[in-house]
Enzyme design. Structure first.
Site, mmCIF file in Angstrom:
data_model
loop_
_atom_site.group_PDB
_atom_site.id
_atom_site.type_symbol
_atom_site.label_atom_id
_atom_site.label_comp_id
_atom_site.label_asym_id
_atom_site.label_seq_id
_atom_site.Cartn_x
_atom_site.Cartn_y
_atom_site.Cartn_z
ATOM 1 N N ASP A 12 -27.190 24.876 58.691
ATOM 2 C CA ASP A 12 -27.461 25.442 59.940
ATOM 3 C C ASP A 12 -28.562 25.257 60.915
ATOM 4 O OD1 ASP A 12 -24.201 25.334 60.514
ATOM 5 O OD2 ASP A 12 -24.745 27.690 59.943
ATOM 6 N N GLN B 152 -19.989 17.984 54.305
ATOM 7 C CA GLN B 152 -21.248 18.570 54.964
ATOM 8 C C GLN B 152 -21.935 19.340 54.345
ATOM 9 O OE1 GLN B 152 -20.623 19.180 59.228
ATOM 10 N NE2 GLN B 152 -19.033 19.282 58.400
ATOM 11 N N MET C 25 -19.938 20.811 61.826
ATOM 12 C CA MET C 25 -19.778 21.562 61.387
ATOM 13 C C MET C 25 -21.225 22.466 62.740
ATOM 14 S SD MET C 25 -20.179 23.074 57.639
ATOM 15 C CE MET C 25 -18.008 23.037 56.939
ATOM 16 N N GLY C 26 -21.426 23.978 62.886
ATOM 17 C CA GLY C 26 -22.223 24.563 63.574
ATOM 18 C C GLY C 26 -21.372 25.341 64.850
ATOM 19 N N ARG C 27 -21.415 26.432 64.766
ATOM 20 C CA ARG C 27 -20.616 27.236 65.372
ATOM 21 C C ARG C 27 -21.682 27.724 67.013
ATOM 22 N NH1 ARG C 27 -15.611 27.915 65.325
ATOM 23 N NH2 ARG C 27 -14.862 30.184 65.949
ATOM 24 N N GLU D 152 -18.499 22.248 66.282
ATOM 25 C CA GLU D 152 -17.385 22.632 66.683
ATOM 26 C C GLU D 152 -17.132 24.008 67.289
ATOM 27 O OE1 GLU D 152 -16.788 25.180 62.615
ATOM 28 O OE2 GLU D 152 -18.354 25.372 62.046
#
Lengths: 296, 296
Positions: free
Chosen positions: B28, B184, B72-74, B129
């Site tokens: 991240d 990923q 991905m990546g909140r 995301e």
């Protein structure tokens, strides 16, 4: 191949000397009359590599999980079958594999998953997008008609999401679904050297056969032996081949319909053999681009 | 890093000589105090490679399509930002990139897509995301609560499916969404040589710094220059770092909030540089497996 057949007949009928050669190409590997199709080996290599990585990813966590991987293939299970290959390099997965060649029973699926769970905490499932129920409808079809999105539209999800939902409902454990999606057909950084070599060869043989006078034929691979891997390139009349599908033989699927047999490994392993180096720039593959121009 | 801080303080308070070193690691890339985190470069390389392949796949077809790729990546948009990189090797995509650092406006998104469509037939979108609306809720949250599966359960879909549905509703054209999912973070066949080299180095420096007497610190990279790429390895007190996030600077995102700027390319390109050869067997990567044993 049907078009190839029609054009060839048309040319012959009109006395126009033009040889029409069919060269197979599909990652689905479902063309009748050839041992396998160019493209398939590379897609199978991508799927096998990805399943191996997903297995090792899941292995890190101590909480058990069901992981469902949806693989392409509307009618034939060749692509999903390739998910089995990581077992030959140390992965203890996938635990279950479902192909469209065998009718899919949701209740049996849940029993299968529970049985795996009684032996190990992670369960990895590979499933063809095209698995069908006993009555011939796609397994996810009912699910899809039930799901409605925020706009009141039918939510078109795949079989992976359906099975994920089914596991959550019937077992209630942690579950995830992964759709390999278009990357299984376009991940050119992970091609099979065997596939690339054979694709070039069958193309050049098509020219050679055309020069010898053949027309209205499809070029085919005939498997001579698995070990050592040997194929012969020949051709067959397209009329014998067109509109027929080559499915996975029932004997290559286990009795319970949830795995493949040794024959599948023997068939598949030679097809994914070898790596293909590719040019890179800035740490990424460089793609060769054909400009599309209109020819006046 | 918070745990590292607590353990270090506890050890000091109790006079137990034990050095506690934090070594960053997250794809991240959102740890505060370091230029970047080990793991990020390899994940970015996978994302960039995949987006490039998706672009070339879409390019083959003459019918236009919107393709939405969920990354991905909140909280931080570092991973989604790496989707921009294929543009440096000939891809004319992605056309739009949305990060969680800028409030997401669904209506503006539709306008953005329409504008791209007025210029080219394919539109590739990369989206984190974790993109959120102006009010701080996740963009897909309302969508999720509206969607119900066959069992009457809330359907937990991601932002990719949400935007796919939105495009179908508001524009009505062909649209597809792709979730890169766990691959990923686990596609070890596509690691960045820079990332792997630096990961080893920062680990060995942590030992060296511990032997010099440091404790309660996190090892960090400090960027010296982009061209040539140079980093210095140092350490910072964990107390200054723990519980703080490193987001993408607003200046590295364009004014409209739908793309990244040149600064992002300069930052990112060195991190994905170089390929890592891996051992293969049967045409697949061989993974190194640590057996987990309980130490009595």
């Amino acid at each position: 191949m049907d078009t190839c057949n029609k054009i060839s007949k048309f040319m012959l009928r009109n006395g126009y000397e033009c040889r029409v050669m069919g060269v197979p190409k599909t990652i689905d590997n479902d063309l009748f009359g050839t041992d396998h199709c160019p493209g398939y080996g590379s897609a199978a290599k991508y799927i096998a590599t990805s399943i191996g990585e997903i297995y090792h990813d899941a292995r890190v966590y101590d909480t058990g999980m069901i992981c469902i991987v949806e693989v392409m293939g509307r009618h034939a299970g060749w692509l999903a079958a390739s998910a089995a290959l990581p077992r030959t390099v140390g992965a203890r997965a996938p635990h279950l594999i479902y192909l469209p060649e065998v009718a899919f029973d949701p209740e049996q699926f849940i029993r299968d998953v529970k049985e795996v769970q009684s032996l190990t905490r992670n369960c990895i499932v590979a499933v063809s997008e095209g698995v069908r129920l006993e009555d011939g409808t796609f397994a996810a079809e009912n699910f899809q008609s039930g799901a409605v999105d925020a706009f009141g539209h039918r939510y078109l999800s795949g079989v992976g999401k359906y099975l994920e939902s089914l596991v959550r409902e019937k077992i209630g454990c942690k579950v995830r679904s992964i759709e390999l999606n278009v990357l299984q057909r376009c991940s050119s950084h992970l091609m099979s050297a065997t596939d690339v070599r054979e694709a070039r060869k069958i193309g050049s043989y098509a020219i050679r056969f055309a020069l010898q006078g053949h027309t209205g034929v499809m070029m085919v691979f005939e498997r001579v032996s698995n070990l050592p891997y040997m194929v012969r390139i020949g051709c067959k009349p397209v009329s014998e081949i067109a509109n027929r599908e080559q499915l996975v033989p029932r004997a290559w699927i286990n009795k319970q319909g949830n795995d493949v047999t040794d024959e599948m490994f023997e068939y598949l392993l030679p097809l994914i053999e070898g790596e293909v180096p590719y040019p890179t720039q800035n740490g990424m593959p460089v793609h060769f681009v054909l400009n599309k121009s209109i020819v006046e």
